[in-house]
Design an enzyme around this catalytic site. Structure first.
Site, short mmCIF file in Angstrom:
data_model
loop_
_atom_site.label_atom_id
_atom_site.label_comp_id
_atom_site.label_asym_id
_atom_site.label_seq_id
_atom_site.Cartn_x
_atom_site.Cartn_y
_atom_site.Cartn_z
N CYS A 31 0.76 -1.20 0.07
CA CYS A 31 0.41 -0.31 -0.32
C CYS A 31 0.70 1.92 0.01
CB CYS A 31 -1.20 0.23 0.89
SG CYS A 31 0.06 -0.11 3.03
N CYS A 61 -4.67 -1.36 -1.12
CA CYS A 61 -4.86 0.79 -1.20
C CYS A 61 -6.06 0.13 -2.07
CB CYS A 61 -4.33 1.60 -1.80
SG CYS A 61 -3.67 1.36 -3.07
N CYS A 86 -2.63 3.24 -5.96
CA CYS A 86 -2.20 1.61 -5.32
C CYS A 86 -0.33 1.86 -5.79
CB CYS A 86 -2.54 0.65 -6.02
SG CYS A 86 -3.91 0.21 -4.68
#
Length: 138
Positions: A9, A81, A88
């Site tokens: 992430c 994410c 991302c």
């Protein structure tokens, strides 16, 4: 030999840390999980640690830059994410790539109880979705 999974992430403080901890706890006999971010926050969010503790997981994590893992061969790399709200990271190394977005609980506004509930929802959603995802890897 255990399979390896990397959860990616941006900040590596909440979602990827929770995913790493859940997999190491629940699938640790067959999987070794790691997490990293493109812009590490430098800490693991205390509420992420608290909601993991609620389900009996003691996680000692460290917010890490993705570059630490560039030369590691992973069986699976999962971005966690929420692509609708943020960008991302892209993994350029080896490993099957999957995106499984979860909202960032740290961005929840409201009372402390409301924010904690958001962390719990993400944690529970990860348990429901990521464990079956890893079972599809050969």
């Amino acid at each position: 030999m255990k399979k390896k999974v990397l959860f990616l992430c941006t900040g590596n403080s909440c979602r990827s840390q929770m995913a790493e901890a859940i997999i190491n706890d629940q699938l640790g006999e067959t999987w070794q999980a790691f997490s990293a971010g493109t812009k590490p926050a430098g800490y693991v969010h205390p509420m992420a640690l608290a909601v993991l503790g609620e389900i009996g997981i003691h996680h000692v994590g460290r917010s890490k830059l993705v570059d630490e893992f560039r030369n590691v061969d992973f069986d699976m790399v999962v971005t966690v994410c929420d692509s609708a709200a943020e960008e991302c990271p892209v993994w350029l190394g080896k490993g099957k790539k999957k995106h499984h977005g979860f909202p960032d609980p740290a961005k929840t506004e409201g009372t402390e109880d409301q924010v904690m509930q958001s962390f719990r929802l993400v944690r529970d959603d990860m348990e429901r979705k990521i464990i079956p995802l890893l079972s599809t890897v050969d």
